[in-house]
Design an enzyme around this catalytic site. Structure first.
Site, mmCIF file in Angstrom:
data_model
loop_
_atom_site.group_PDB
_atom_site.id
_atom_site.type_symbol
_atom_site.label_atom_id
_atom_site.label_comp_id
_atom_site.label_asym_id
_atom_site.label_seq_id
_atom_site.Cartn_x
_atom_site.Cartn_y
_atom_site.Cartn_z
ATOM 1 N N THR A 98 3.378 13.851 0.393
ATOM 2 C CA THR A 98 3.578 13.953 -1.048
ATOM 3 C C THR A 98 2.354 14.466 -1.807
ATOM 4 O OG1 THR A 98 3.979 12.580 -3.005
ATOM 5 C CG2 THR A 98 2.964 11.483 -1.149
ATOM 6 N N ASP A 99 2.614 15.083 -2.937
ATOM 7 C CA ASP A 99 1.556 15.485 -3.871
ATOM 8 C C ASP A 99 0.783 14.268 -4.400
ATOM 9 O OD1 ASP A 99 4.096 14.826 -5.055
ATOM 10 O OD2 ASP A 99 3.329 15.477 -6.988
ATOM 11 N N TYR B 60 9.770 5.061 2.077
ATOM 12 C CA TYR B 60 10.000 4.019 1.072
ATOM 13 C C TYR B 60 9.250 4.527 -0.147
ATOM 14 C CZ TYR B 60 9.970 -0.679 -1.032
ATOM 15 O OH TYR B 60 10.139 -1.753 -1.863
ATOM 16 N N GLY C 255 19.712 11.631 3.082
ATOM 17 C CA GLY C 255 18.889 11.732 1.879
ATOM 18 C C GLY C 255 19.025 13.118 1.279
ATOM 19 N N TYR D 149 1.961 3.363 -2.838
ATOM 20 C CA TYR D 149 2.821 4.389 -2.222
ATOM 21 C C TYR D 149 1.971 5.545 -1.707
ATOM 22 C CZ TYR D 149 5.845 8.504 -1.997
ATOM 23 O OH TYR D 149 6.480 9.648 -1.583
ATOM 24 N N LYS E 155 1.410 6.810 2.154
ATOM 25 C CA LYS E 155 1.826 8.144 2.609
ATOM 26 C C LYS E 155 0.631 8.883 3.227
ATOM 27 C CE LYS E 155 5.347 10.122 2.129
ATOM 28 N NZ LYS E 155 6.564 10.225 3.001
#
Ligand SMILES: NC(=O)c1ccc[n+]([C@@H]2O[C@H](COP(=O)([O-])OP(=O)(O)OC[C@H]3O[C@@H](n4cnc5c(N)ncnc54)[C@H](OP(=O)(O)O)[C@@H]3O)[C@@H](O)[C@H]2O)c1
Length: 301
Positions: A101-102, A61, A10, A125, A129
């Site tokens: 993540t933010d 994902y 990635g 999502y 997370k």
């Protein structure tokens, strides 16, 4: 030191492999084909045979629109995946580095979010997370959970089919008018810069603390809207482009995104570690891409 890097092909994974190898760390690169984090037995088998000191997972994902329609898959990878990794790291007494993540924030705040601010995820999502973040501290002793934001790297995001910079440059080459949202504020972060700091945070000798484990916000410094990010790309590449700012309301999306997701780096800075300004990272990325071939250039971030 031996590091297993999951999601090694990635955009962040490639830069992590490079940054750690440059520091003499032995790398065990694991792609999705080698190991699926949602498969507990596979996680156990592969990590037990490789016996790394550090497991760094970039697996996610993260096609946010698809996650909305596939909550089961979203939770299997983003929440249960980190649970499997945390349990395996606990058994092996390995350090786990997990990325979040933010998007765990709702974006209603007017100042950078700290690690102690209350999350308010707006999408499947984001909830998955956040659930993944929670799996880590309850299941392993030594970990870094790192929330980051607006990633772009020379390898391109396989999950999203490219990255925002490449999408903008492709559109510029087509000479079509470009419209970009001006009411979502973030910090674009070059994965090369993030990988450098991760390569330091896993080495306590770099900052003299062995008890620094926990949740950290690590992005570049500064902030901008997606429109301002695009404008800077074209300015640095000296491209004359018909670029127009638009509002989020003008772009239909089934998924709500935070309007403001700037993350405070004060906790990181207290370790003596710093990140460069986002404009500097962008300039470094543009220089790096000239000597590399980005994987794809199709989809927006
Ligand atoms: N991109 C962003 O703007 C952004 C922003 C904030 C946080 N993050 C977080 O940062 C991390 C790295 O993002 P990135 O942009 O580097 O993503 P990326 O380029 O898409 O890389 C993710 C890697 O994970 C692999 N992967 C996907 N599902 C997997 C699974 N079930 N098991 C094992 N590997 C799997 C992918 O392989 P395949 O492609 O072969 O499936 C890919 O190699 C992620 O945790 C993401 O949530 C990203």
């Amino acid at each position: 030191m031996k590091a297993a890097i999951i999601g090694a092909n990635g955009q962040l994974g490639v830069d992590l492999c490079r940054a750690l190898a440059a520091q003499g760390v032995e790398i065990a690169p694991l792609t999705h084909r080698d190991l699926d984090v949602s498969d507990a037995a596979q996680v156990d088998r592969i990590l037990e045979s490789s016996r790394p000191d550090v497991v760094i997972s970039t697996a996610a994902y993260h096609k946010v629109d698809e996650c909305e329609k596939q909550p089961g898959q979203s939770f299997a990878v983003n929440a249960i995946g980190p649970l499997h990794l945390a349990r395996a790291c606990c058994r092996l007494d390995a350090l786990l580095v997990h990325f979040s993540t933010d998007y765990v924030f709702d974006g209603k705040q007017q100042r950078p979010y700290t690690e102690s601010d209350l999350p308010g995820p707006l999408s499947v999502y984001a909830v998955s997370k956040l659930a993944g973040e929670c799996m880590v501290p309850f299941n392993c002793r030594r970990y870094f959970v790192i929330r980051t934001c607006g990633l772009y790297g020379v390898a391109g995001s396989a999950g999203k089919g490219g990255n925002f910079v490449e999408t903008m440059l492709k559109k510029a080459a087509e000479h079509a008018p470009i419209r970009v949202v001006n009411d979502q504020v973030l910090t674009p972060t070059f994965t090369g810069d993030l990988a450098e700091v991760v390569s330091q945070i896993i080495r306590p000798d770099a900052y003299g603390r062995t008890d620094a484990y926990g949740l950290y916000h690590i992005t570049a410094e500064g902030q901008c809207s997606w429109y301002e990010f695009a404008r800077k790309i074209f300015e640095l590449e000296k491209l004359a482009v018909d670029l127009q700012p638009v509002s989020t309301a003008e772009f239909y999306s089934p998924v709500q995104r935070p309007a403001y997701s700037v993350l405070s780096k004060q906790k990181l800075n207290r370790l003596g570690l710093t990140m460069p300004k986002w404009e500097e990272g962008l300039a470094r990325y543009l220089a790096a891409r000239r000597t590399s071939i980005p994987r794809t250039t199709t989809a927006p971030a």
